[in-house]
Design an enzyme around this catalytic site. Structure first.
Site, PDB file in Angstrom:
ATOM      1  N   ASP A   1     168.993  -5.579 -15.233  1.00 15.19           N
ATOM      2  CA  ASP A   1     168.699  -6.178 -16.543  1.00 15.19           C
ATOM      3  C   ASP A   1     169.950  -6.434 -17.378  1.00 15.19           C
ATOM      4  OD1 ASP A   1     165.984  -6.024 -15.913  1.00 15.19           O
ATOM      5  OD2 ASP A   1     165.829  -3.997 -16.728  1.00 15.19           O
ATOM      6  N   GLU A   2     171.020  -6.798 -16.730  1.00 18.28           N
ATOM      7  CA  GLU A   2     172.284  -7.016 -17.446  1.00 18.28           C
ATOM      8  C   GLU A   2     172.349  -8.392 -18.104  1.00 18.28           C
ATOM      9  OE1 GLU A   2     172.047  -6.279 -14.195  1.00 18.28           O
ATOM     10  OE2 GLU A   2     173.103  -4.410 -13.767  1.00 18.28           O
TER      11      GLU A   2
ATOM     12  N   ARG B   1     160.554  -3.326  11.917  1.00 19.27           N
ATOM     13  CA  ARG B   1     160.316  -4.535  12.726  1.00 19.27           C
ATOM     14  C   ARG B   1     158.841  -4.822  12.950  1.00 19.27           C
ATOM     15  NH1 ARG B   1     164.463  -1.382  15.074  1.00 19.27           N
ATOM     16  NH2 ARG B   1     163.475  -1.459  17.102  1.00 19.27           N
TER      17      ARG B   1
ATOM     18  N   GLY C   1     163.030  -9.182 -13.113  1.00 23.39           N
ATOM     19  CA  GLY C   1     162.573  -9.969 -14.256  1.00 23.39           C
ATOM     20  C   GLY C   1     163.819 -10.567 -14.856  1.00 23.39           C
ATOM     21  N   HIS C   2     164.054 -11.839 -14.597  1.00 23.96           N
ATOM     22  CA  HIS C   2     165.264 -12.505 -15.081  1.00 23.96           C
ATOM     23  C   HIS C   2     164.867 -13.445 -16.212  1.00 23.96           C
ATOM     24  CE1 HIS C   2     167.574 -11.707 -11.058  1.00 23.96           C
ATOM     25  NE2 HIS C   2     167.106 -10.629 -11.628  1.00 23.96           N
TER      26      HIS C   2
ATOM     27  N   ARG D   1     157.960  -1.642 -19.661  1.00 24.71           N
ATOM     28  CA  ARG D   1     158.333  -0.269 -20.007  1.00 24.71           C
ATOM     29  C   ARG D   1     159.510  -0.291 -20.973  1.00 24.71           C
ATOM     30  NH1 ARG D   1     159.338   2.427 -14.181  1.00 24.71           N
ATOM     31  NH2 ARG D   1     159.891   0.283 -13.684  1.00 24.71           N
ATOM     32  N   PRO D   2     159.547   0.626 -21.977  1.00 21.54           N
ATOM     33  CA  PRO D   2     160.745   0.698 -22.818  1.00 21.54           C
ATOM     34  C   PRO D   2     161.937   1.075 -21.938  1.00 21.54           C
ATOM     35  CG  PRO D   2     159.054   2.254 -23.578  1.00 21.54           C
ATOM     36  CD  PRO D   2     158.534   1.618 -22.327  1.00 21.54           C
TER      37      PRO D   2
HETATM   38  P1  GDP Z   1     168.421  -9.708 -15.763  1.00 23.07           P
HETATM   39  O1  GDP Z   1     167.336  -8.983 -15.076  1.00 23.07           O
HETATM   40  O2  GDP Z   1     169.786  -9.226 -15.393  1.00 23.07           O
HETATM   41  O3  GDP Z   1     168.305 -11.198 -15.646  1.00 23.07           O
HETATM   42  O4  GDP Z   1     168.260  -9.371 -17.320  1.00 23.07           O
HETATM   43  P2  GDP Z   1     166.868  -9.391 -18.137  1.00 23.07           P
HETATM   44  O5  GDP Z   1     166.474 -10.793 -18.339  1.00 23.07           O
HETATM   45  O6  GDP Z   1     165.891  -8.457 -17.542  1.00 23.07           O
HETATM   46  O7  GDP Z   1     167.324  -8.701 -19.490  1.00 23.07           O
HETATM   47  C1  GDP Z   1     168.304  -9.262 -20.308  1.00 23.07           C
HETATM   48  C2  GDP Z   1     167.709  -9.593 -21.684  1.00 23.07           C
HETATM   49  O8  GDP Z   1     168.757  -9.868 -22.580  1.00 23.07           O
HETATM   50  C3  GDP Z   1     166.830 -10.812 -21.690  1.00 23.07           C
HETATM   51  O9  GDP Z   1     165.830 -10.623 -22.641  1.00 23.07           O
HETATM   52  C4  GDP Z   1     167.779 -11.930 -22.135  1.00 23.07           C
HETATM   53  O10 GDP Z   1     167.117 -12.995 -22.810  1.00 23.07           O
HETATM   54  C5  GDP Z   1     168.655 -11.197 -23.087  1.00 23.07           C
HETATM   55  N1  GDP Z   1     170.048 -11.662 -23.188  1.00 23.07           N
HETATM   56  C6  GDP Z   1     170.880 -12.027 -22.180  1.00 23.07           C
HETATM   57  N2  GDP Z   1     172.126 -12.248 -22.660  1.00 23.07           N
HETATM   58  C7  GDP Z   1     172.064 -12.002 -23.985  1.00 23.07           C
HETATM   59  C8  GDP Z   1     173.034 -11.999 -25.034  1.00 23.07           C
HETATM   60  O11 GDP Z   1     174.214 -12.253 -24.842  1.00 23.07           O
HETATM   61  N3  GDP Z   1     172.581 -11.663 -26.301  1.00 23.07           N
HETATM   62  C9  GDP Z   1     171.277 -11.350 -26.554  1.00 23.07           C
HETATM   63  N4  GDP Z   1     170.923 -11.035 -27.794  1.00 23.07           N
HETATM   64  N5  GDP Z   1     170.353 -11.337 -25.570  1.00 23.07           N
HETATM   65  C10 GDP Z   1     170.745 -11.634 -24.327  1.00 23.07           C
HETATM   66  P1  IMO Z   2     166.346  -7.059 -12.442  1.00 15.94           P
HETATM   67  O1  IMO Z   2     166.675  -7.963 -11.257  1.00 15.94           O
HETATM   68  C1  IMO Z   2     165.690  -3.017 -13.831  1.00 15.94           C
HETATM   69  C2  IMO Z   2     164.170  -0.187 -10.876  1.00 15.94           C
HETATM   70  C3  IMO Z   2     162.843   0.511 -11.015  1.00 15.94           C
HETATM   71  C4  IMO Z   2     163.142   1.794 -10.264  1.00 15.94           C
HETATM   72  C5  IMO Z   2     164.030   1.326  -9.115  1.00 15.94           C
HETATM   73  C6  IMO Z   2     163.276   1.060  -7.823  1.00 15.94           C
HETATM   74  O2  IMO Z   2     165.529  -7.706 -13.486  1.00 15.94           O
HETATM   75  O3  IMO Z   2     167.619  -6.420 -12.934  1.00 15.94           O
HETATM   76  P2  IMO Z   2     161.621  -0.829  -6.963  1.00 15.94           P
HETATM   77  O4  IMO Z   2     160.405  -1.422  -7.588  1.00 15.94           O
HETATM   78  O5  IMO Z   2     162.725  -1.797  -6.695  1.00 15.94           O
HETATM   79  O6  IMO Z   2     161.300   0.035  -5.778  1.00 15.94           O
HETATM   80  O7  IMO Z   2     162.176   0.213  -8.074  1.00 15.94           O
HETATM   81  O8  IMO Z   2     164.660   0.149  -9.578  1.00 15.94           O
HETATM   82  N1  IMO Z   2     164.108  -1.653 -10.923  1.00 15.94           N
HETATM   83  C7  IMO Z   2     164.632  -2.401 -11.904  1.00 15.94           C
HETATM   84  N2  IMO Z   2     165.219  -2.022 -13.058  1.00 15.94           N
HETATM   85  N3  IMO Z   2     165.655  -4.330 -13.502  1.00 15.94           N
HETATM   86  C8  IMO Z   2     165.147  -4.712 -12.305  1.00 15.94           C
HETATM   87  O9  IMO Z   2     165.339  -5.947 -11.809  1.00 15.94           O
HETATM   88  C9  IMO Z   2     164.525  -3.734 -11.472  1.00 15.94           C
HETATM   89  N4  IMO Z   2     163.923  -3.758 -10.260  1.00 15.94           N
HETATM   90  C10 IMO Z   2     163.669  -2.472  -9.928  1.00 15.94           C
HETATM   91  O10 IMO Z   2     162.537   0.741 -12.362  1.00 15.94           O
HETATM   92  O11 IMO Z   2     163.927   2.654 -11.045  1.00 15.94           O
HETATM   93 MG    MG Z   3     165.589  -7.939 -15.471  1.00 10.62          MG
END
Ligand code: GDP
Ligand code: IMO
Ligand code: MG
Length: 428
Positions: free
Chosen positions: A13-14, A143, A40-41, A303-304
């Protein structure tokens, strides 16, 4: 043209989705290389806000070919819902979305197994997304997995699914006390998927090779981050695929030496969903403040997210293992109202100072050694050049560069596609 692997530098989630959506304006091919719909991107652009679970985040650039590589695991129901969602806003998918025939399929029994095993752990679950990720990768390693290409090979599929239904029924009824798998139902489901996915299933090898030969720009989109990598993450609190650029190579079909850039994506702070050690976690008002300002709630599970300061030790470890050539630091704007900000530059473990990520059990005992920096207390969302940022924000970024030992090429200052600062001449 560059081949860029976009790799999560933390616990997931970066902001990888936003980075890929931004960079894909220049890309010819965008490939998802690992994981499944545990991802979740999130993308915010002129078409709306989307949380993509499977589709590559280049899907909103109609000129980009989008590939789901062999390293990905596909839940067809989720994929088809996503295809509908993007087509509704006018994005074509037929003729530009390709699912590699080698990618494995997630069936409902994988999801049930994930749920049952999490429940069996009682008060100490791994905190998976319960999307069937480890069961499908286990079948792949054993497999006995079913691949997308199998959907188009009827005789083979019937034989495979019948065998699997019988084997897994013994497990489901005997160990889990759950109902048996229904082979005819599975076959009907597979037939439905075959019909709907047929236009997208392909051998993506020629497409990737042609793009490499023609020197096109290719983006490789990772799922999750290094701290959840199967080998290098905090096992067992990891996922079941390779989040590193090595996974990008095998998961997309690109020789390692053809990857010209490895862009590590980090947030200005740290978040995690699920269980396991997170040394800089803040279970106080500051953590809650980051969560609210950063809207840190899971894109897949709601989830938070656990929130805390930037963990320089984990990020440097990630940079070393993944070989980041550049860093993207996202969500700088979330600190706009903070008076002071901390960064962990080392850990203390049993009276020693360490600069690397130890074994998971020891990681749960480390104490972060913090440096405190001054906040800037002005809005940054409109900044488009480094010089638009207040000096305190630049010092904060400079310190991250020093600790992680990788130059920053992108800074995120808001959720929108345009809310980004490119800091390096010639990047991307
Ligand atoms: P991913 O899984 O690495 O693609 O990241 P996520 O989408 O799960 O979580 C990143 C969250 O931060 C999303 O809600 C984006 O819309 C938001 N986001 C990404 N870059 C920025 C930023 O530079 N500033 C702010 N305020 N939000 C951002
Ligand atoms: P993105 O691509 C954040 C976490 C789960 C759990 C561990 C293993 O959006 O960064 P899994 O369902 O893969 O067996 O779960 O990894 N997890 C994530 N945490 N962002 C995700 O994807 C995640 N996908 C899995 O919470 O700790
Ligand atoms: Mg994500």
């Amino acid at each position: 043209m560059p081949v860029i692997a976009v790799v999560g530098a933390q616990w997931g989630d970066e902001g990888k989705g936003k980075v890929v959506d931004t960079l894909a304006a220049h890309a010819d091919v965008v490939v998802r290389y690992n994981g499944g719909n545990n991802a979740g991107h999130t993308i915010q652009n002129e078409h709306g806000t989307f949380a993509l679970h499977l589709l590559p985040s280049g899907i909103f650039h109609p000129a980009a070919q989008c590939v789901i590589g062999p390293g990905v695991v596909v839940n067809p129901e989720v994929l088809l819902a996503e295809v509908e969602e993007v087509e509704r806003v006018g994005m074509p998918t037929v003729g530009r979305l390709w699912l590699d025939e080698r990618a494995h399929l997630i069936f409902p029994h994988h999801i049930v197994m994930d749920e049952l095993e999490e429940a069996a752990r009682g008060g100490a679950p791994h905190g998976t997304t319960k999307q069937g990720i480890w069961p499908v990768y286990s079948d792949k390693a054993a497999r006995i997995g079913i691949r997308l290409g199998d959907l188009l090979e009827e005789a083979h599929l019937v034989e495979q699914l019948t065998f699997i239904a019988a084997r897994k029924s013994a497990l489901f009824t005997g160990v889990y006390r759950h109902e048996a798998l229904d082979a005819p139902r599975l076959l009907a489901m597979a037939a439905r998927w075959a019909e709907r996915l047929r236009p997208y299933i392909a051998d993506t090898h020629p497409l990737i090779q042609e793009a490499l030969r023609a020197d096109r720009m290719i983006l490789l989109e990772g799922q999750l981050g290094v701290m959840r990598d199967l080998d290098w993450g905090l096992y067992p609190y990891v996922t079941s695929s390779t989040t590193l650029p090595g996974g990008a190579s095998s998961g997309a079909g690109i020789p390692p030496y053809r990857i010209t850039r490895v862009l590590g994506v980090a947030k200005a702070y740290t978040t995690a969903v699920g269980s396991g050690p997170m040394p800089t976690e803040l279970e106080d008002d500051t953590g809650a403040r980051i969560r609210e300002l950063g809207a840190e709630y899971g894109a897949t599970t709601r989830r938070p997210r656990r929130c805390g300061w930037f963990d320089g030790v984990a990020a440097r470890f990630a940079a070393e293992v993944a070989g980041f050539t550049q860093l993207a630091v996202m969500k700088l704007d979330i600190f706009d109202t903070f008076e002071t900000i901390k960064i962990a530059a080392a850990y203390r473990l049993g009276g020693r100072t360490i600069h690397s990520v130890p074994h998971t059990a020891a990681m749960a005992r480390v104490e972060p050694v913090y440096e405190e920096l001054a906040g800037w207390r002005v809005p940054t969302q409109r900044a488009r050049r480094l010089t638009d940022l207040p000096v305190e924000a630049r010092l904060f970024l400079r310190r991250i560069e020093e600790i992680v030992d990788v130059p920053i090429a992108m800074v995120g200052v808001g959720p929108g596609r345009q809310d980004v600062i490119f800091t390096q001449e010639g990047f991307p």
